[in-house]
Design a protein around this motif. Structure first.
Motif, PDB file in Angstrom:
ATOM      1  N   THR A 224       0.851  -1.199  -0.024  1.00  0.00           N
ATOM      2  CA  THR A 224      -0.003  -0.010  -0.159  1.00  0.00           C
ATOM      3  C   THR A 224       0.755   1.141   0.234  1.00  0.00           C
ATOM      4  O   THR A 224       0.482   2.237  -0.681  1.00  0.00           O
ATOM      5  CB  THR A 224      -0.817  -0.251   1.203  1.00  0.00           C
ATOM      6  OG1 THR A 224      -1.697  -1.355   1.198  1.00  0.00           O
ATOM      7  CG2 THR A 224      -1.734   1.193   1.276  1.00  0.00           C
ATOM      8  N   THR A 225       1.884   1.245   0.820  1.00  0.00           N
ATOM      9  CA  THR A 225       2.845   2.431   0.815  1.00  0.00           C
ATOM     10  C   THR A 225       3.379   2.574  -0.636  1.00  0.00           C
ATOM     11  O   THR A 225       3.583   3.604  -0.803  1.00  0.00           O
ATOM     12  CB  THR A 225       3.922   2.164   1.867  1.00  0.00           C
ATOM     13  OG1 THR A 225       3.414   1.960   3.010  1.00  0.00           O
ATOM     14  CG2 THR A 225       5.033   3.300   1.854  1.00  0.00           C
ATOM     15  N   LYS A 226       3.818   1.578  -1.218  1.00  0.00           N
ATOM     16  CA  LYS A 226       4.221   1.593  -2.465  1.00  0.00           C
ATOM     17  C   LYS A 226       3.583   2.257  -3.524  1.00  0.00           C
ATOM     18  O   LYS A 226       3.761   3.222  -4.312  1.00  0.00           O
ATOM     19  CB  LYS A 226       4.671   0.195  -3.300  1.00  0.00           C
ATOM     20  CG  LYS A 226       6.136  -0.748  -2.502  1.00  0.00           C
ATOM     21  CD  LYS A 226       6.110  -1.676  -3.095  1.00  0.00           C
ATOM     22  CE  LYS A 226       7.359  -2.581  -2.516  1.00  0.00           C
ATOM     23  NZ  LYS A 226       7.366  -3.883  -3.218  1.00  0.00           N
ATOM     24  N   LEU A 227       2.129   1.952  -3.487  1.00  0.00           N
ATOM     25  CA  LEU A 227       1.169   2.673  -4.295  1.00  0.00           C
ATOM     26  C   LEU A 227       1.077   3.929  -3.846  1.00  0.00           C
ATOM     27  O   LEU A 227       1.071   4.863  -4.971  1.00  0.00           O
ATOM     28  CB  LEU A 227      -0.249   1.995  -4.104  1.00  0.00           C
ATOM     29  CG  LEU A 227      -0.204   0.590  -4.994  1.00  0.00           C
ATOM     30  CD1 LEU A 227      -1.460  -0.209  -4.491  1.00  0.00           C
ATOM     31  CD2 LEU A 227      -0.037   0.624  -6.493  1.00  0.00           C
ATOM     32  N   GLN A 228       0.936   4.470  -2.680  1.00  0.00           N
ATOM     33  CA  GLN A 228       0.809   5.674  -2.284  1.00  0.00           C
ATOM     34  C   GLN A 228       1.835   6.740  -2.535  1.00  0.00           C
ATOM     35  O   GLN A 228       1.681   7.507  -3.281  1.00  0.00           O
ATOM     36  CB  GLN A 228       0.601   5.810  -0.742  1.00  0.00           C
ATOM     37  CG  GLN A 228       0.624   7.124  -0.153  1.00  0.00           C
ATOM     38  CD  GLN A 228       0.746   6.932   1.235  1.00  0.00           C
ATOM     39  OE1 GLN A 228      -0.382   6.900   2.137  1.00  0.00           O
ATOM     40  NE2 GLN A 228       1.851   7.192   1.988  1.00  0.00           N
ATOM     41  N   LYS A 229       3.223   6.169  -2.413  1.00  0.00           N
ATOM     42  CA  LYS A 229       4.311   6.907  -2.825  1.00  0.00           C
ATOM     43  C   LYS A 229       4.441   6.956  -4.058  1.00  0.00           C
ATOM     44  O   LYS A 229       4.709   8.224  -4.791  1.00  0.00           O
ATOM     45  CB  LYS A 229       5.594   6.470  -2.157  1.00  0.00           C
ATOM     46  CG  LYS A 229       5.530   6.447  -0.626  1.00  0.00           C
ATOM     47  CD  LYS A 229       7.037   5.820  -0.135  1.00  0.00           C
ATOM     48  CE  LYS A 229       7.098   5.938   1.197  1.00  0.00           C
ATOM     49  NZ  LYS A 229       8.456   5.754   1.904  1.00  0.00           N
ATOM     50  N   SER A 230       4.370   5.887  -4.864  1.00  0.00           N
ATOM     51  CA  SER A 230       4.654   6.167  -6.491  1.00  0.00           C
ATOM     52  C   SER A 230       3.381   7.061  -6.906  1.00  0.00           C
ATOM     53  O   SER A 230       3.735   7.847  -7.997  1.00  0.00           O
ATOM     54  CB  SER A 230       4.038   4.590  -7.115  1.00  0.00           C
ATOM     55  OG  SER A 230       5.061   3.858  -6.667  1.00  0.00           O
ATOM     56  N   THR A 231       2.162   6.854  -6.495  1.00  0.00           N
ATOM     57  CA  THR A 231       1.225   7.671  -7.134  1.00  0.00           C
ATOM     58  C   THR A 231       1.253   9.332  -6.700  1.00  0.00           C
ATOM     59  O   THR A 231       1.268  10.415  -7.604  1.00  0.00           O
ATOM     60  CB  THR A 231      -0.304   7.536  -6.471  1.00  0.00           C
ATOM     61  OG1 THR A 231      -0.639   5.942  -6.910  1.00  0.00           O
ATOM     62  CG2 THR A 231      -1.344   8.312  -7.262  1.00  0.00           C
ATOM     63  N   ILE A 232       1.638   9.592  -5.533  1.00  0.00           N
ATOM     64  CA  ILE A 232       2.058  11.054  -5.145  1.00  0.00           C
ATOM     65  C   ILE A 232       3.233  11.374  -6.004  1.00  0.00           C
ATOM     66  O   ILE A 232       3.219  12.597  -6.562  1.00  0.00           O
ATOM     67  CB  ILE A 232       2.434  10.910  -3.545  1.00  0.00           C
ATOM     68  CG1 ILE A 232       1.164  10.658  -2.831  1.00  0.00           C
ATOM     69  CG2 ILE A 232       3.305  12.495  -3.256  1.00  0.00           C
ATOM     70  CD1 ILE A 232       1.603  10.616  -1.383  1.00  0.00           C
ATOM     71  N   VAL A 295      -0.302   3.647 -16.483  1.00  0.00           N
ATOM     72  CA  VAL A 295       0.914   4.529 -16.268  1.00  0.00           C
ATOM     73  C   VAL A 295       1.865   4.215 -15.183  1.00  0.00           C
ATOM     74  O   VAL A 295       3.151   4.606 -15.052  1.00  0.00           O
ATOM     75  CB  VAL A 295       0.556   6.317 -15.983  1.00  0.00           C
ATOM     76  CG1 VAL A 295      -0.110   6.745 -17.200  1.00  0.00           C
ATOM     77  CG2 VAL A 295      -0.242   6.539 -14.798  1.00  0.00           C
ATOM     78  N   LEU A 296       1.594   3.679 -13.950  1.00  0.00           N
ATOM     79  CA  LEU A 296       2.267   3.614 -12.742  1.00  0.00           C
ATOM     80  C   LEU A 296       3.157   2.438 -13.042  1.00  0.00           C
ATOM     81  O   LEU A 296       4.602   2.526 -12.428  1.00  0.00           O
ATOM     82  CB  LEU A 296       1.148   3.355 -11.637  1.00  0.00           C
ATOM     83  CG  LEU A 296       0.824   4.506 -10.711  1.00  0.00           C
ATOM     84  CD1 LEU A 296       0.236   3.960  -9.547  1.00  0.00           C
ATOM     85  CD2 LEU A 296       2.049   5.423 -10.517  1.00  0.00           C
ATOM     86  N   PRO A 297       2.841   1.369 -13.788  1.00  0.00           N
ATOM     87  CA  PRO A 297       3.935   0.265 -13.743  1.00  0.00           C
ATOM     88  C   PRO A 297       5.304   0.842 -14.392  1.00  0.00           C
ATOM     89  O   PRO A 297       6.363   0.752 -13.784  1.00  0.00           O
ATOM     90  CB  PRO A 297       3.568  -0.751 -14.612  1.00  0.00           C
ATOM     91  CG  PRO A 297       2.000  -0.636 -14.417  1.00  0.00           C
ATOM     92  CD  PRO A 297       1.746   0.799 -14.046  1.00  0.00           C
ATOM     93  N   MET A 300       6.981   3.062 -12.083  1.00  0.00           N
ATOM     94  CA  MET A 300       7.671   2.306 -10.713  1.00  0.00           C
ATOM     95  C   MET A 300       8.763   1.500 -11.367  1.00  0.00           C
ATOM     96  O   MET A 300       9.478   1.104 -10.495  1.00  0.00           O
ATOM     97  CB  MET A 300       6.418   1.629 -10.055  1.00  0.00           C
ATOM     98  CG  MET A 300       5.315   2.339  -9.557  1.00  0.00           C
ATOM     99  SD  MET A 300       3.916   1.432  -9.084  1.00  0.00           S
ATOM    100  CE  MET A 300       4.700   0.519  -7.684  1.00  0.00           C
ATOM    101  N   GLY A 301       9.044   1.057 -12.718  1.00  0.00           N
ATOM    102  CA  GLY A 301       9.880   0.512 -12.947  1.00  0.00           C
ATOM    103  C   GLY A 301       9.771  -1.058 -12.937  1.00  0.00           C
ATOM    104  O   GLY A 301      10.672  -1.758 -12.894  1.00  0.00           O
ATOM    105  N   ILE A 302       8.356  -1.517 -13.101  1.00  0.00           N
ATOM    106  CA  ILE A 302       8.115  -2.701 -12.981  1.00  0.00           C
ATOM    107  C   ILE A 302       7.286  -2.968 -14.222  1.00  0.00           C
ATOM    108  O   ILE A 302       6.784  -2.230 -14.807  1.00  0.00           O
ATOM    109  CB  ILE A 302       7.376  -2.980 -11.730  1.00  0.00           C
ATOM    110  CG1 ILE A 302       5.859  -2.211 -11.716  1.00  0.00           C
ATOM    111  CG2 ILE A 302       8.102  -2.786 -10.437  1.00  0.00           C
ATOM    112  CD1 ILE A 302       5.057  -2.468 -10.244  1.00  0.00           C
ATOM    113  N   ASN A 303       6.795  -4.549 -14.328  1.00  0.00           N
ATOM    114  CA  ASN A 303       5.947  -4.740 -15.678  1.00  0.00           C
ATOM    115  C   ASN A 303       4.533  -5.014 -15.061  1.00  0.00           C
ATOM    116  O   ASN A 303       4.353  -4.637 -13.704  1.00  0.00           O
ATOM    117  CB  ASN A 303       6.351  -6.141 -16.025  1.00  0.00           C
ATOM    118  CG  ASN A 303       6.311  -7.369 -15.192  1.00  0.00           C
ATOM    119  OD1 ASN A 303       5.491  -7.525 -14.250  1.00  0.00           O
ATOM    120  ND2 ASN A 303       7.377  -8.398 -15.218  1.00  0.00           N
TER     121      ASN A 303
END
Length: 335
Positions: A224-232, A295-297, A300-303
């Motif tokens: 959840t923290t990953k999603l939050q920080k990446s979106t911010i 857009v997020l993957p 974030m540098g992931i697939n």
């Protein structure tokens, strides 16, 4: 004009968090953005919200339990994602607005809804106040077409961008309403254009109300923290602050155009631990993150498969950690 005092009552990126997408199989889908709303019998409240929510936000829990006028959608109702958001936060706040404007609306008022989206707020409120006139504006053509026979006679929608200025005279509206534009506006636009335009078109003695949610999870797990920080971070690259509530408070308080500014925050659980409220809130935010797969993957540098796993873990972590979010409201009277 007196200085305000505060009282506490306790484009691609623009499309990411709002357009409707296909819900999970356990979340029904709408046949129309116009929907009938049903008042709840108080006997059903116990199934709508879990006692565990009291651990997070006792005031919201007690207010809902004591004053509930609404219930969340039934499992067999068809609910669009934006409409679901409307129902969730109407339930959390136990109403469509907090400003003391009911008598004005009963007698006949002009109401402006900025960023009306699919029109859920106006289509809910307008039939209750037939003597008032409601104007919904948005940059996107998501609202019903003018020839839709189901639109109340006291409602009109227009494609207007507030950042470019509102085509209304000064002192036109008795009540101006805005919500969920955090991912659309920069801080400069909020402060230099939007708030000034809201004030300009509001009558002296009229009310302005803003509701926003910050992209912050509480009791979050690692995914959840990953999603939050990446979106911010993603929105920061667009010069958009997705934690806007502290700045909104400053922007509003810095003007000398309000005789009073009220503010309140309320918590919303994410997950089955929060009863049906938490269940539907989790569905909404899960769909929002699935939509951000556009857009997020890459950001974030992931697939895509790795991103899907993170979103799946987000759903699990909200249950495990008793995750919740906060929404904020500000309402003030123009002097």
């Amino acid at each position: 004009m007196g200085q305000p005092h505060s009282t506490t009552a306790s484009s691609t990126h623009n499309q990411l968090l709002t357009p409707p997408i296909t819900p999970p199989s356990h979340s029904p889908r709408p046949s129309s953005p116009i929907q009938n709303f049903h008042n709840a019998d108080l006997s059903h409240i116990s199934r709508d919200i879990s006692p565990l929510f009291r651990l997070v936000d006792p005031k919201t829990y007690d207010d809902i339990l004591r004053n509930s006028k609404y219930q969340l959608p039934s499992d067999n109702e068809h609910v669009d994602r934006i409409q679901l958001r409307h129902l969730i936060f109407r339930y959390v706040w136990q109403g469509n607005f907090s400003s003391p404007v009911k008598e004005k609306l009963k007698n006949g008022a002009k109401v402006l809804d900025v960023g009306c989206g699919s029109g859920s707020f106006i289509l809910d409120v307008a039939p209750q106040y037939p003597n008032s006139k409601f104007y919904g504006i948005d940059t996107a053509l998501m609202y019903p077409s003018p020839d839709d026979s189901r639109i109340p006679s006291n409602v009109s929608f227009s494609q207007i961008d507030i950042v470019k200025g509102l085509p209304f005279d000064d002192n036109t509206f008795d009540f101006v309403h805005l919500r969920f534009l955090v991912q659309y506006l920069t801080e400069e636009q909020w402060n230099d254009k939007v708030i000034k335009e809201l004030l300009r078109v509001t009558k002296v003695g009229g009310w302005i109300e803003i509701m926003e949610l910050d992209l912050i999870f509480y009791n979050e797990g690692p995914n959840t923290t990953k999603l939050q920080k990446s979106t911010i971070s993603y929105f920061e690259e667009q010069n958009i602050n997705s934690i806007i509530s502290p700045r909104l408070s400053q922007f509003l308080s810095s003007t000398s155009s309000f005789s009073t500014i009220c503010h309140e925050k309320r918590c919303t659980p994410l997950g089955y631990w929060g009863g049906r409220l938490g269940e539907f809130a989790l569905i909404y935010f899960s769909m929002a993150f699935k939509n951000m797969k556009k857009v997020l993957p890459q950001f974030m540098g992931i697939n895509g498969n790795e991103y899907d796993e993170i979103v799946e873990r987000f759903n699990e972590e909200c249950e495990e950690c008793k995750t919740y979010m906060k929404t904020f409201k500000y309402w003030g009277q123009k002097c």
